[in-house]
Structures are given as C-alpha cells and as structure tokens.
Design a protein around this motif. Structure first.
Motif, PDB file in Angstrom:
ATOM      1  N   ASN A 158      -9.373  -3.010  -4.372  1.00  7.76           N
ATOM      2  CA  ASN A 158      -8.166  -2.212  -4.151  1.00  7.76           C
ATOM      3  C   ASN A 158      -8.318  -0.803  -4.704  1.00  7.76           C
ATOM      4  O   ASN A 158      -7.831   0.162  -4.117  1.00  7.76           O
ATOM      5  CB  ASN A 158      -6.960  -2.898  -4.780  1.00  7.76           C
ATOM      6  N   THR A 198       0.831  -1.204   0.000  1.00  7.83           N
ATOM      7  CA  THR A 198       0.000   0.000   0.000  1.00  7.83           C
ATOM      8  C   THR A 198       0.869   1.259   0.000  1.00  7.83           C
ATOM      9  O   THR A 198       0.633   2.202  -0.773  1.00  7.83           O
ATOM     10  CB  THR A 198      -0.917   0.006   1.231  1.00  7.83           C
ATOM     11  N   GLU A 228      -6.143   1.022  -1.497  1.00 14.30           N
ATOM     12  CA  GLU A 228      -5.191   0.324  -0.630  1.00 14.30           C
ATOM     13  C   GLU A 228      -4.917  -1.057  -1.194  1.00 14.30           C
ATOM     14  O   GLU A 228      -5.840  -1.831  -1.447  1.00 14.30           O
ATOM     15  CB  GLU A 228      -5.763   0.201   0.784  1.00 14.30           C
ATOM     16  N   GLU A 229      -3.631  -1.328  -1.423  1.00 11.80           N
ATOM     17  CA  GLU A 229      -3.232  -2.646  -1.885  1.00 11.80           C
ATOM     18  C   GLU A 229      -3.240  -3.615  -0.712  1.00 11.80           C
ATOM     19  O   GLU A 229      -2.481  -3.458   0.227  1.00 11.80           O
ATOM     20  CB  GLU A 229      -1.838  -2.599  -2.515  1.00 11.80           C
TER      21      GLU A 229
END
Length: 799
Positions: free
Chosen positions: A457, A137, A462-463
């Motif tokens: 995502n 992220t 946000e990863e």
C-alpha cells in the motif's frame, strides 16, 4: 447525550398505540425489570403479539430513564421485512410521544455501497465491485492532502470541487449549465466526475480525491477541542427522528458531505440503531465500524432469534479460496523480489516491482518479521495450493469419473479433511507436518500478511484490500482452533471461469479451505455479555432449553446475569383458523424415493396437496428442498385444472420479489417453494394474501453432508443429543415459521397443515413433542381421508 424525557414518565408514554395487549404489558415490564438487573429476556411470541413494539418500548424507556446507564437500543434482525417493521414502529412511537418530548432518534445501518453517492449513480468510475477499495484510497489521499504536512486544506478541496461547477456554468459548456451529481432526489454541489488536486506540478501529477469526504473532514471539530464527530452531522438528528438510508444520503449529499462518514458519526449518538447480525457478530464489521456499540450502555434486541445460532456460526467461521491463496503468494513474491534481486545483483525487467529494497528493509526493521519468514510463508502457500489441487483432482477422479470431459455437469461438493464423526487432526495439518512446515509458519502467517499489506500500500500509494492479511488470519485460526468444535474441509462451489484451461477443475469450481465453527454458543454468549442487557425474540424459540444452550444464554446465567423466559401464544379468534397434523406416511427418502418416482407415498402427498390447493384463495406449499418443490409443482399442475401453480426456484432477490408480486395479484394461486428459501420466513401474507399453508415433511437438512455430521458430533459432545439440537429443533422451527404465515392479525382466516405422521403421532422419530403446548393442542392429528372432510367443513363455515 441528553436523556430527552421527564424523569417521572413511564413506558406507556413511549408505547406507540392507545392500549397494549396483556402480553405486551407483561413483556415490556418483564424486559424492563430484567434489563435493569443486567439480564436478558428470551421471548417466544406468536404473530400478533407485538414483539417489535415490546422491544422498542422497553428499550427506549430504558434509554430515556435518567436512572439507568443505557444510552441506546441496538436492533439486530436477519430479515428485511422485520427491519422495515422496526422502522415503522419507531415512527409510530415518535408520532405519538408527548408534545414536550424530543423525537426518538433512529438510524438504519447499511453498507458503504448503498450510501456512496458515486456508487449509487455509477459515477466517478466507482461501482459495486470496487467501491470499498476506491473509497479507502480516496479517503487516504484526501487525508494526506489535508493532514499534517499536507499541501492544502479540506475546505479548499471541497471548494475546488464546487468551483468546477461554477466554471462549467460560466463557460456555458456541458449543455449551457453545470452538471451536478444527483442522488436520493438531491443534487450534490459537485460534478459526477471525481475532482483532482493540482498543486502546480507536471502533467499527470494530479491527485484524485473525494470532495464529500473533504467536506466531512472540514466539518469535524478541531483536534484537541471538546467537540465530537457528531458535530460534523449536517442536520439536527435530535429533531429528525428516524434517519433511513435514503434520508441519510439525501441530507448528507445536500450539504456536500459523506453519507457513510455521517452514519459513523451518528452511531454512538443515536438512541435506536437498526442493523443486522453482521453489525454485532462479524469480527471485520465490528472491528472497523460498529465496535463502539458493543458495551454495557447498549440494550440489544435480537429479532428472529431462532436464526441467531446458524447466522453467527457462519460469521465466526473462517475460510480462504484457492484464488486468494494465489494472490497472497503473488503479493509475497512482489515484496520478496526487490531484496532477492539486490542480493543477486539483478534488476527487475520493465519495472515490474512496485516496492524497492529500501522500503522493504525499512518496514521489516520496524517489525519483528524477517525476510526469511517472508520466503517461508510464500513457499508454504505455493505448496498448499499444490496440495489443494492434488486433493481436488483425486476427489473428482474417485467420485466423478471422466469429469474433465464435461465440466458443466459438476455440482457443489464437500471434501472432508477428517472423519466428521470422529474428532481428530485434519489431513492438511498432517500433510504440513510431514512436509516439514513448522508450527511457526502457521502462527506467523498473520504478522507476515500485515507487513506485506503495509509495504504494497505504501509502495503503490493506494489502499487496497490485499489477500495476504486474510490468508494469514485463516492460517493462524486453522492452527489455533481445536478439532472437535471446529471442522475443516475443502468446499467446491460451482462457478465458471473461461480463462482457466478446458480440462482444469478451476474452470468449473472455486475451491475453498473452510474452518467451520460447529458450536458457536461461546461466541454468541460472550458477545451478548458485552451488552448491558437485552431481549431475544421470535415466533419460534421453543424448546427454550435448547435455545438457551445453543445461544450461550446459560453462560450469562453462570455469570450471575438473569435470563427470563416468556411464551405468548396466538391470541386471535380460534374460530378463524383450522390446524391439521395429517398422519400421512413419513416424507423421508426411504419412503418417497427420488423426485419423479411413482410410489404410494408420493401419490398420497400429491392427493393431499391437491385437496389443500383447491381451498379458495392463495395457498403456500413448503417442501424440504427445491428439488421436491419442483416435483410438487408438477403434481399439482396435473391435478388442479383451474388454479395457477407458481414454482419458486433458487434464484436472486429480484426474481423472488417478482414471483411474490405475481402470487399476491389477482385470483387465487398455489405457490410452491423450498423451506430453505426466503418466502416462508419474514414475508407479510396478512389479509387475503394467504388462505392456507401446508408443510410437507420435516425439513431436516441433508444428514449425509460432512459438515452436518461434524456439527451433530460436536453437539453430541456439548449438549448430549446432537441430532435433536443440530437437526430436529431447527427443522421444526422452519416448519412452524412457514405455517405461521397464514394468521397475521385478528381478521385473518386460514388453514394450517403439517403433512407428515411425525407431527401427528408419537414414535421414536416423532417431532410432535417439539411443538409448544398450545400448538400441539391446536394441531389435532387427522388421517389423510379425514383431511378432506375437515377442509370442506371449514370452507362451509366461511362460505
């Protein structure tokens, strides 16, 4: 990359010691000749052969030879002790190279958690549990801020983080000075807290980023230039020699750059890369990190190669836990709801949906995944969890009556989904077909999972590691793989979750749908084929025919690539050791019964162990299981009056290391362990650390396990003798590894004992034929009565 040496030099200039053993000369020259023809050497060498130096010398010589295409040596080992040995030998080589040569560059690979400065120090809200997701992220945010269309530059982000320190120092706050994040003995130029980028927006719009990664991006050459990622390495790795993980962190943090990114930049440029089997055989690791090493410019070294087959079997098997199925179902529902609610004219309550309908439609329009497929896969996962629950409850009702009354008594279990001895379709696949779930759902689940991950995502900016892609991959493999080489079952692993209802199996267990690759030879052989050549080595590869078959080396031979075998026995003075194959009754369940049972077999073994335990110095006792180790420790405590008895139990690394230190310290002791543990392989017992080692029985794994039965049947079909290939050969190798702990150098003196008549006599289930010729000659059969005489005679010789 420059070859870094003169063309007319030879391997002796690389070799790290003054004079090689004869076996080392043969091993190095055989490996060089074979690797130049694109082949592999399978080398069994007893302790003291110098296998590590053989492999490194040959590999480095190939890399430095301008007439070969080899660019690097890639070392794979499953044992930490051996990894340290490769590091030590590489440093020895560098210390003794000709003065005009550059040192051999080396790099030891570790995981992101080991090198992330924040994770190492517990700073920035990053810890072992979230380091991978948080890292991805923060990297994405840093790239978004600095990439095309971004609002700042990488240099500015790094400078902002540095300026926080200046501001703190100028203000006199925080104890009248700046607070620096410090790790690996070096202060970073940044504070312990993660910095935030504020472009003047409203409060709360600040964006967290990673200053270490920003500095790495700043150091990268401009896109379109002739430079490569190694230009972002903040030290001259061609002059540094071996870069250990601690060195990597120290050198990177000092410059303010990301150690893990620097490790990736060095991968393709370093002459010797030291890692483990994950780095070459795990699909996730190779896909995301080490894939650049998997080509014909790499000379591969597989150390402890007797473990190659079982380790790779685990890596190329698949599985998905019940909780992951639940999470994937939830993720699918979150993507489905915006469209569903829009069609029904409803709004989400309390803003519970992170994705909106327009985003979902846009992503679906860019793929061939339809909304109906999202619903079909979601419904299938829900039904699959219900079927999993039904099967677990039915199994426990059959085998653990009244299990709800005391969940603490449950233990790990396997629930086979077919008869493991009869290949055929598994019961979950049959259930799905009966319930009308089409083949397309299994096949399309992977594409659906990838779309769900992308939508969530993007919606949450946000990863994160989402469950849907992993579930989709496993479902696809479940459908595609055959039912002979692959075995499907439900695994119940003992855990504890107080949030689950008191009478639910989920309170006591984690359930997992498992797809086991019973015959990994194709996976091993095809991966080895990607390398230019290599060496596979261990102290225990015999019988070679079995080894070359189960590791896919025969596949390479069929492709015209040479596979050469070498065997080097123990060349230390024979007078310094005594080896016994004791014809005690077979240490099998039929003979010995349960631990604690009193019978003639157990009494004979207890008496023999006590005789060996009285040998002056440290004694290692290897048992087939931890349960049998506990019995043996108790029997020895009753019989040994003046010698402490230590028991190794199934535990974490810290406890095991502490036990090992206690064993090595002070006067002689007896250490009892399981041959399934970590103290009988890869541990250095040289010098006076070990006087004797005894192995009780042949450590064949539990043959009643469904998975073991399936592997045996698959090996029957593939190799003709499943019991020998899948069970007996690995068991004898474990026994040989354990007794091999005693004699580690020319000065060592010690006793080796194989305690079971199957090692001593020829019979229908004898394993004596699986010992190499030299060991078979040394381990002369003796009766239990003659063991005492032999021990006494050896003691008199050295007293």
């Amino acid at each position: 990359m420059s070859k870094g040496r003169m063309a007319d030099s030879n391997w002796r200039a690389v070799f790290g010691h003054e004079e090689p053993y004869d076996e080392q000369v043969d091993g190095i020259e055989t490996t060089l000749d074979t690797a130049r023809d694109g082949g592999f050497v399978a080398l069994e060498g007893a302790c003291g052969t110098g296998k590590t130096m053989i492999a490194l010398t040959a590999g480095i010589d190939l890399v430095r030879d301008p007439d070969t295409d080899y660019e690097r040596v890639f070392v794979l080992t499953s044992v930490k002790q051996q990894l340290r040995q490769f590091e030590d030998d590489l440093e020895t080589i560098n210390a003794n190279l000709p003065e005009e040569w550059n040192p051999v560059s080396g790099l030891t690979l570790v995981g992101k958690a080991d090198v992330c400065p924040y994770n190492r120090e517990g700073a920035g809200g990053i810890d072992d549990g979230n380091v991978y997701d948080r890292c991805e992220t923060l990297r994405d945010r840093t790239r978004d801020l600095t990439g095309e269309g971004g609002s700042t530059t990488a240099a500015n982000l790094a400078a902002r983080a540095r300026s926080q320190q200046i501001g703190l120092a100028d203000s006199g706050s925080k104890g009248n000075g700046a607070r620096f994040l410090e790790t690996a003995g070096e202060p970073a130029p940044y504070p312990p807290e993660l910095p935030e980028y504020d472009d003047g927006g409203p409060a709360g719009s600040e964006i967290e980023y990673c200053p270490f990664y920003a500095q790495y991006l700043e150091d990268l050459p401009e896109e379109g230039s002739d430079g490569d990622a190694s230009e972002a390495v903040p030290f001259d790795f061609t002059e540094t020699g071996l870069v250990t993980p601690e060195d990597l962190v120290s050198l990177s943090v000092k410059h303010g750059t990301c150690p893990h990114s620097v490790m990736g930049a060095l991968l393709g440029q370093t002459e010797v890369v030291i890692g483990n089997y994950y780095h070459a055989f795990d699909p996730t690791t190779t896909g995301a990190f080490t894939g650049a090493l998997l080509d014909d410019s790499t000379f591969v070294v597989c150390d402890e190669a007797h473990m190659l087959e079982p380790r790779v079997r685990d890596l190329v098997s698949e599985g998905v836990a019940d909780g992951t199925l639940r999470d994937a179902e939830t993720e699918l529902s979150r993507v489905i709801q915006p469209i569903k609610f829009e069609r029904e004219g409803r709004r989400a309550e309390g803003g519970s949906m992170t994705a909106d309908a327009d985003l979902v439609r846009a992503e679906l329009n860019e793929t061939d995944v339809s909304y109906d497929e999202l619903e079909q896969v979601r419904d299938f996962l829900r039904a699959l969890r219900e079927e999993l629950d039904r099967r677990v409850r039915a199994h426990l009702d059959r085998n653990d009556r009244g299990w709800q009354s005391d969940l603490t008594e449950l233990s790990d279990e396997e629930i086979p989904l077919r008869d493991p001895g009869v290949p055929g379709e598994d019961e979950i696949s049959e259930w799905a077909a009966r319930e009308g779930y089409s083949d397309a759902i299994w096949v399309r689940a992977e594409s659906v999972g990838a779309v769900v991950e992308r939508i969530l995502n993007e919606a949450e900016d946000e990863e994160k590691t989402r469950a849907s892609p992993a579930v989709g991959r496993v479902l696809g493999e479940w459908y595609r793989q055959n039912h002979t080489d692959y075995f499907r079952e439900i695994e119940l692993e003992r855990t504890w979750d107080e949030t689950e209802p008191a009478d639910s199996w989920r309170r006591a267990y984690t359930a997992r749908l498992a797809l086991h690759n019973c015959v990994p030879s194709d996976a091993i052989g095809s991966r080895l084929a990607t390398f230019g050549g290599g060496i596979l080595m261990s102290a225990t590869l015999e019988p070679m025919e079995a080894f070359t078959e189960v590791t896919g080396l025969e596949y390479l031979e069929s492709e015209g690539r040479p596979v050469v075998e070498r065997r080097y026995g123990l060349h230390f003075p024979e007078d310094n050791r005594e080896s016994f194959a004791v014809a005690a009754p077979k240490f099998t369940y039929d003979n010995r019964g349960r631990p604690g049972e009193e019978n003639p077999t157990r009494r004979q073994y207890a008496d023999a162990l006590a005789r060996i335990g009285r040998v002056p110095g440290n004694v290692l006792v290897g048992m087939p299981s931890y349960g049998e180790a506990e019995w043996a420790a108790g029997a020895l405590e009753d019989r040994l009056e003046s010698k402490p008895v230590l028991l190794d139990e199934s535990s974490g690394d810290d406890v095991t290391e502490s036990l090992k230190d206690e064993f090595f310290a002070g006067e002689g002791k007896v250490l009892v362990t399981s041959l399934r543990g970590t103290l009988t392989e890869g541990v250095d017992y040289s010098g006076d650390r070990l006087s004797a080692a005894v192995i009780c029985g042949v450590p064949i794994v539990n043959t009643s396990s469904p998975r073991t039965k399936a592997v045996r049947r698959a090996y029957d079909d593939e190799f003709g003798d499943g019991f020998a290939y899948a069970l007996t050969v690995p068991a004898v190798r474990k026994a040989r590894q354990a007794v091999g702990r005693v004699i580690r150098n020319p000065e060592d003196v010690g006793i080796r004992v194989l305690l079971d008549e199957r090692y001593a006599r020829e019979s229908w289930d004898s394993v004596r034929g699986y010992l190499p010729d030299g060991e078979r000659e040394e381990f002369q059969p003796v009766s239990p009565d003659m063991l005492a005489f032999g021990l006494e005679r050896f003691h008199e010789r050295f007293s």
